[in-house]
Design a protein around this motif. Structure first.
Motif, mmCIF file in Angstrom:
data_model
loop_
_atom_site.group_PDB
_atom_site.id
_atom_site.type_symbol
_atom_site.label_atom_id
_atom_site.label_comp_id
_atom_site.label_asym_id
_atom_site.label_seq_id
_atom_site.Cartn_x
_atom_site.Cartn_y
_atom_site.Cartn_z
ATOM 1 N N VAL A 76 -4.602 10.201 -4.844
ATOM 2 C CA VAL A 76 -4.840 8.761 -4.985
ATOM 3 C C VAL A 76 -4.968 8.299 -6.439
ATOM 4 N N PRO A 77 -5.764 8.968 -7.297
ATOM 5 C CA PRO A 77 -5.822 8.477 -8.690
ATOM 6 C C PRO A 77 -4.470 8.533 -9.401
ATOM 7 N N MET A 78 -3.639 9.526 -9.064
ATOM 8 C CA MET A 78 -2.307 9.600 -9.669
ATOM 9 C C MET A 78 -1.473 8.372 -9.292
ATOM 10 N N ILE A 79 -1.651 7.887 -8.069
ATOM 11 C CA ILE A 79 -0.860 6.741 -7.617
ATOM 12 C C ILE A 79 -1.239 5.482 -8.377
ATOM 13 N N GLU A 80 -2.518 5.314 -8.664
ATOM 14 C CA GLU A 80 -2.903 4.152 -9.465
ATOM 15 C C GLU A 80 -2.294 4.231 -10.863
ATOM 16 N N GLU A 81 -2.239 5.421 -11.428
ATOM 17 C CA GLU A 81 -1.631 5.556 -12.748
ATOM 18 C C GLU A 81 -0.133 5.249 -12.686
ATOM 19 N N LEU A 82 0.511 5.702 -11.617
ATOM 20 C CA LEU A 82 1.941 5.422 -11.464
ATOM 21 C C LEU A 82 2.190 3.920 -11.331
ATOM 22 N N ALA A 83 1.330 3.232 -10.590
ATOM 23 C CA ALA A 83 1.484 1.779 -10.440
ATOM 24 C C ALA A 83 1.293 1.083 -11.782
ATOM 25 N N HIS A 84 0.351 1.590 -12.579
ATOM 26 C CA HIS A 84 0.186 1.029 -13.924
ATOM 27 C C HIS A 84 1.428 1.287 -14.777
ATOM 28 N N HIS A 85 1.925 2.504 -14.751
ATOM 29 C CA HIS A 85 3.148 2.829 -15.494
ATOM 30 C C HIS A 85 4.283 1.864 -15.122
ATOM 31 N N ALA A 86 4.439 1.629 -13.831
ATOM 32 C CA ALA A 86 5.520 0.763 -13.367
ATOM 33 C C ALA A 86 5.262 -0.696 -13.743
ATOM 34 N N GLY A 87 4.015 -1.022 -14.073
ATOM 35 C CA GLY A 87 3.690 -2.395 -14.467
ATOM 36 C C GLY A 87 3.209 -3.262 -13.331
ATOM 37 N N VAL A 88 3.022 -2.688 -12.124
ATOM 38 C CA VAL A 88 2.708 -3.499 -10.937
ATOM 39 C C VAL A 88 1.383 -3.094 -10.290
ATOM 40 N N SER A 138 -3.749 -0.926 -1.853
ATOM 41 C CA SER A 138 -4.579 0.264 -1.634
ATOM 42 C C SER A 138 -3.693 1.494 -1.627
ATOM 43 N N SER A 139 -4.359 2.648 -1.794
ATOM 44 C CA SER A 139 -3.714 3.948 -1.601
ATOM 45 C C SER A 139 -4.497 4.642 -0.503
ATOM 46 N N ARG A 140 -3.812 5.084 0.502
ATOM 47 C CA ARG A 140 -4.467 5.769 1.617
ATOM 48 C C ARG A 140 -3.814 7.126 1.841
ATOM 49 N N ALA A 141 -4.529 8.024 2.494
ATOM 50 C CA ALA A 141 -4.014 9.374 2.728
ATOM 51 C C ALA A 141 -4.044 9.702 4.212
ATOM 52 N N SER A 179 0.849 -1.190 0.000
ATOM 53 C CA SER A 179 0.000 0.000 0.000
ATOM 54 C C SER A 179 0.882 1.236 0.000
ATOM 55 N N VAL A 180 0.328 2.306 -0.579
ATOM 56 C CA VAL A 180 0.994 3.601 -0.551
ATOM 57 C C VAL A 180 0.213 4.489 0.405
ATOM 58 N N ILE A 181 0.907 5.161 1.302
ATOM 59 C CA ILE A 181 0.237 6.110 2.186
ATOM 60 C C ILE A 181 0.728 7.507 1.820
ATOM 61 N N THR A 182 -0.197 8.291 1.294
ATOM 62 C CA THR A 182 0.181 9.590 0.746
ATOM 63 C C THR A 182 -0.417 10.724 1.578
#
Lengths: 245, 245, 245, 245, 245, 245
Positions: free
Chosen positions: C121-133, C139-142, C112-115
C-alpha cells in the motif's frame, strides 16, 4: 442599486417565490428583478442540463447589463454561465456556490454541501476548486430529492437535518451549505435545530450569500478581473461601453 | 472501430485538413469521420465562445452514438462539451487537453502548454485540475496568434519554438503540449528542433493523443465511469439502448 | 513494432501465461516478446524485493534496446526499474501502475487500487505521486492473497469484488485498478459484475493499459523527456546510438 | 551507542575522510563505524546508479544489524536503500536527505537544496515528497561539479555561495541544504559567509543532520513504523530476532 | 549546553515533575532549567488561553537568552509563543508539536495526534501546516481529559490506547504523537502495548522530541532563519548582542 | 446594526481618520464605533508585536459584545486576535486579511498582497492558509514603508503602483490586496491607474471588505462555527448570555 437574478430554466414556475425571497433578503436600497430563460431545461441536475442552459443565461446576462443593472446573479447552485458571463460583462456576475463556499471558509475549519441528487456531487467539487477552497470541503451529500420536488418543505427539512448530522459527525463538517438555490427559506430554521442539540454551526443559504456579495461588490466598486476574464472577440465594444457608463 | 471527430465550430473551413491529419494518425483498422456544428462560433478562444458551442456539440455527440460510432472526440483543446457528453453517452468521449496532459505526465516531471492567446490560459489551469495533474503544469504560455491565423505554419513554428524555449528555461518544463488542435502537423518538427539543441523533450500533439486514447479505450472495453458521469434525466433510455448495442 | 515485456522475477513460472495474455491484448501489428531475470526475487511484495529486482531489470531493459525493441514494459505493478531504465534507454519504458492510474484519471473523479497485500500500500501512494495524480487516489486496498497464490481465479475474483464494493461505497471510488500484473484476465468480468448491480465503473487491467500506452508512444514518436531522465555517465554513447537507429 | 555509516559506493576512496568527519560530529558516547560496498558505482548522480547500489547497501545494512549496531545511515543524499532497508531491519535506518529537509522545515518557511548535477534534481523533489515537505522546497539547484571532483573545496565553496545567493534572491529560500554528502565540512563557513552579508540563514550539512537524528531515535527508543515498513517475507525471523535483542 | 524550558502557565504546580522528566531525557552534558510565567492561564486548551500566555512567554524567552541559555523550549503542545520568540531571539526556540510532527514524518507514512480536548483539534491542524507536514496528518483525536486531570495516569493510558487504536484502524495512522506535554512518561509503555498486539508503531513524546531537537540545533550551530523570522523593531540590538556572544 | 472596530495599538493617533474612513464605507443603517487598546504596540510589523497586542484586543472584543455590538473587526491586516476572540464571543469577529483574500478569490484566478515590510510576508502566507486560499496567493510583496510612515500618500501610491505592476507582470497576479489597514483611501485610485494602462483588475481595501463582511454576517444571522471555535473554559456563561440576547 439594481440586481438582476437570472433563473437558468425554461419556465417561470419558481419566479414569484424566488423573487419574494430575494427581495426579503436584499438591503433596503436594492432593487431586485428576476427573469427566466426563453428556452432551457426544467431543472439542472447534471452538467448536460447545465450546458443547455448556459447560452440562454448569457443572453439574459447581456440584456441585464444593457438595461443598466449593476450586477447579475445566476440563480442555481451550479453557478451556470457565471464564468463565461464574466468575460462578456463589465458588471459583476455572481455565483451562489462560489459565494457561499467563500463565506463558509470565513466561518469554519471545514464545510459540507448538501445538495439534491448524487449526480451533482462531482460538479460541487469542481466549484470548490474554482473558488480555491477545495481543501475546506469536508464532503458533498445529497438528500435524494429532485429539484422539482423541493416544494414539500417538511420532507426537505427532515432530510437536510439528517444528512447534516452525518456531515458533522462522519465527515467533520463545521458548517453546512444548502447545495441548491431551490432550498429557499429553510437555512435559519435548520441552523436553530442544530444549535438546539449543541451543534452551533452556520447554515448558509446560497442565494442569500450571493445577493449580499453582489451588494458588497457594487458598493465597493469592484468587479471581476479582466486578466482572468478576458473580453471575448466581437463583444469588446459592448463591454467597453458598459464600463464607460 | 469507428471514431467520430466533432469540430465544435459553426463552419467547415478546417474539416478537410483536419480529417486528413486524423486519418494519417489513426491505426489501420480505425475509420475516422468528422463533422462540424450546424451553428456555432468561428473559433473558441474564451469560455464565452466555448459555452455557445457546447449545445451543438452535444447534439453531434448523441448523433454519433446513434449512428454506431465507438467513440467521440471533441476537436478543440478546451475539451468543450466533453464532460456533459460523458453523462449523456455510453461510448467514450475524449478531450484532447485531458489526454495530452495525462500523456505528458507519463513522460516528464512537469509540462507546459503553449496555446494561442492569453484569454485561454485560465481555462488550461482548470483543465489540468480536471485531469488531476495541475501539480505537473509548469506554465501556460501563448503565441499570441488567433486560431483563424494559424495557417501561416512558418510563423506558428517560430513562435512555438520561442515560447517553448522560455517554458523550458524559465518555467522548468520538461515536455511541451501544443495547446490548440489547430496546431496540426508541427509537433514532430518542433520536437526535432528542440532535440537538435540538446533539449530532447516530448512535444505532444493533442489531437493525435486523443485519437490514440480513443482507440485504447475502445479496444480495452473501457468507458467513462457512470458514478462520475450520471445519466441525465430524460435520456436514460438512449444511454441504455446504446449500452446494449 | 516490437515490445519487450520484462518480468522482474528470477523464475519463468508466469512467462507462458503472461505472454499469451499480452499477445491477446496487443494490436495486430505488434510483436510481443517476454523475458524474466537471470536472478531475482520469486515475487515482489515489498520495496526490499523490488530493490533486489531492479539491477536485473536494468540489464534486461538495455538488452531489449540493443536487440532493436521499440519499447520496454516492466511487468509488475510496482513499476520496478522504470525510472532508472528511462535514464539509460532512448526507447520508451512503461510502467503498468503509472499508466493505469493516468487512464483511470481520464475516466473517473477518483479511483482505488486493489492490490495483493497491505505491504504494497505505501508503494502505491508513492506511485500515484510519481504519476502526478495522488489527489485522485480514493484508497488502496488489499485482497490479502500473496502473488504466488493468485492462480486460484475464483478466490481472487470473489475477493476483488468484495474489496471493490468497499472501495466504491466507503472510499468514494468511481473506478478500480487491479493492483498486480498477476491479476490477469479478470478485469472485464469484474467490470460486468459491478455493472450488473448498477455500478457501471471502469475496471482497469494494468498490463493491458501498459501495452496500449507503449503502442501509443511508439506510433506517435514520443519517449521520456531527457530533461527529467538524464543519461547516466558511462552509458551515454549507447543511448545516443540507439537514438540514432 | 553504535552507529554504522554505509557509503553506497564500490570503492573506499572517501572512507577515511568521511569517518573522521562523522566522528567529529557525533556525541561523545557514540561509536561510529563506516563501510563501503563490496561492489557498486563510483558515485551516484542518477537513479540508474542508485539502483545499482541498493542491493549492496541492503546487504551492508543487514550485516550492521546482525553485528549489533543501533542504527544505520546511508551516506548519500539520494537516501539510497533507506526505504527497503527499513522494511528489513528493526533498528532505525536514516537518510541524510529526509533528515535535513525535516530539520530545515523547523527552521525556515522554505528551503533550497544545492546539489552536484542537474541529473539529481528530479530525485530531490521525490525525496521532499517522501519526507512530506515538498511544499517547503523553494528550489533545487546544481553547482555542476561531479561528485568525484568535490575535493577542490575552494571551487566548491565559491559555487555553493553563488547558487545559494540565487536560491535566496530568486527562489525565496530561507535556508540552504547541501545536497550531497560529499560536501563535507563547508556548511559552517558558508553559513557565516551568508550571515556576513546580512543573510542570517541556516546552512545544513546532511550527514551531520543524519548522525544527530540517529542518536535522537536510539536514545528515545524510536524506530520506523512497521505499518509503513512491513517485514518482507523470508527475513521476518531476522527482524524479530534483532527486535528481541 | 544550557536549555531553558518555559512552562507557559501562571502557576508552578507542574514544575517539579516536568523538570525531573526533562532531566531524565536530556543528554549527559545538557543542563536543564525550568520556569513558569509570572502571570498566565491555569492550562491551555484554546487559542484564547494561548493568546493570554504568549506575552509572558516572550518575557521568559528573552530572559533566558539574556541569562546565557543556548536554546528555549515552550513546554506546551500548542507551541505557544514559539514563532514570535524566534523573531526576538538569536538562540533557537523549539516547539514540541512542530518537532514531534517532523520526527513522525521521518518514521511513518502518516501520523495521528491524540490530544486532551476537541477544542485543541483545529490548532493541531494549523501546527501541522506550519511544520509543512499537514499532508501526513491522518487525524487529530481527543481523550476528553482536561490538562488539569492528566495526573490519573491509568485513566490516561487507557484512553490513549483506545483512541490510538481508532487512529490506526479507522484513520490510517502509522505513528502516534501524544498531543499534550502534560502526557509525560507514558509514551514508551503505550508503544510497547501497541507492539504487543502486532502494531509496532512509534509513539512520540513531544517534550522528549523537543529536548533532543534543541541539543541537535545547538551542537550543529543552527538556529531559526532570520529571513523567516525578522528581528522586530526596538529589540534588534539585543538580538545582535546575543548573536555576537 | 452596531459594528465595533478595534485598533490593536496602544495609541489613538489613527482613530479619527480610521473612524471617518469606516463610516464612509459602511451602509446607511450601520453605526460604527472605534477604540484602541489601553496598552499595546505602536504598530504591528512582526509576530512579536502582534502577540503583545492580542490580550488587549481580546479585552476590547469582550467589552464590545457586552456593550451590545453586533460584530467586531480587528483593524490590522494581520487579523490579530481574530481566532481567539471567535472562541470567546458569540457575535461575529472579522479579520480584514481573511475577508479580502476570500473576496479576491471570487474575482480573480490569483491575487497578490502588497504589504508594508518584508517582515510581514510569512504572516501573510499563514493567513492565506487559514482562509483556505493559499493556492490563490500569487505573491506577497512589500513597499518597504513602515506603518508609521504611511501618511505620505503620494509616496505610498507610487510604491503600491510599482509593486503592483511587478505582481501582475512577474508573479501572475490578477487582483491586488492592500496588505495593511493603514493604507486607507487609496484602493479606488490605484484600481483606476491600473485600468488606465489596460490592466483592469480589482484592488481591494481590506478594511472596506471587512466592514461589508460584518454587515453581511449580521444581516444573514451567521456567526463563526462553535465546532471550530469552542468556548474556552471560564467564559462560557458570557458567551451563552450573549447568544441568548
Amino acid at each position: 442599486m439594481k440586481l438582476r437574478i437570472v433563473v437558468p430554466l425554461g419556465h417561470s414556475r419558481f419566479n414569484q417565490i424566488a423573487l419574494e425571497e430575494c427581495q426579503r433578503i436584499a438591503s433596503s436600497g436594492t432593487e431586485i428583478s428576476l427573469v427566466n430563460l426563453e428556452e432551457g431545461p426544467d431543472s439542472i441536475e447534471s452538467e448536460y442540463e447545465e450546458a443547455l442552459a448556459v447560452p440562454g443565461f448569457l443572453k439574459r446576462a447581456r440584456e441585464a447589463e444593457a438595461q443598466g443593472c449593476d450586477a447579475v446573479i445566476s440563480d442555481c447552485f451550479g453557478d451556470p454561465g457565471v464564468r463565461p458571463a464574466r468575460e462578456a460583462l463589465a458588471i459583476p456576475v455572481i455565483g451562489p456556490a462560489e459565494t457561499s463556499m467563500l463565506l463558509a471558509s470565513a466561518l469554519a475549519q471545514r464545510f459540507s454541501v448538501i445538495t439534491v441528487l448524487p449526480s451533482v456531487v462531482p460538479m460541487i467539487e469542481e466549484l470548490a476548486h474554482h473558488a480555491g477552497v477545495l481543501g475546506k470541503l469536508a464532503s458533498s451529500r445529497a438528500v435524494n430529492i429532485p429539484v422539482l420536488c423541493l416544494e414539500d418543505k417538511d420532507n426537505l427539512k427532515a432530510a437536510l437535518y439528517e444528512e447534516g448530522l452525518l456531515a458533522i459527525r462522519n465527515d467533520g463538517a463545521h458548517a453546512v451549505i444548502l447545495g441548491c438555490t431551490g432550498m429557499m427559506g429553510v437555512a435559519r430554521e435548520l441552523q436553530e435545530k442544530f444549535a438546539a442539540c449543541g451543534l452551533a454551526i452556520p447554515v448558509i443559504d446560497p442565494i442569500a450569500a450571493a445577493i449580499r456579495m453582489a451588494e458588497t461588490l457594487v458598493s465597493l466598486g469592484l468587479t471581476q478581473s479582466r486578466l482572468t476574464y478576458r473580453t471575448p472577440k466581437g463583444i469588446g465594444s459592448a463591454v467597453t461601453q458598459a464600463a464607460r457608463a
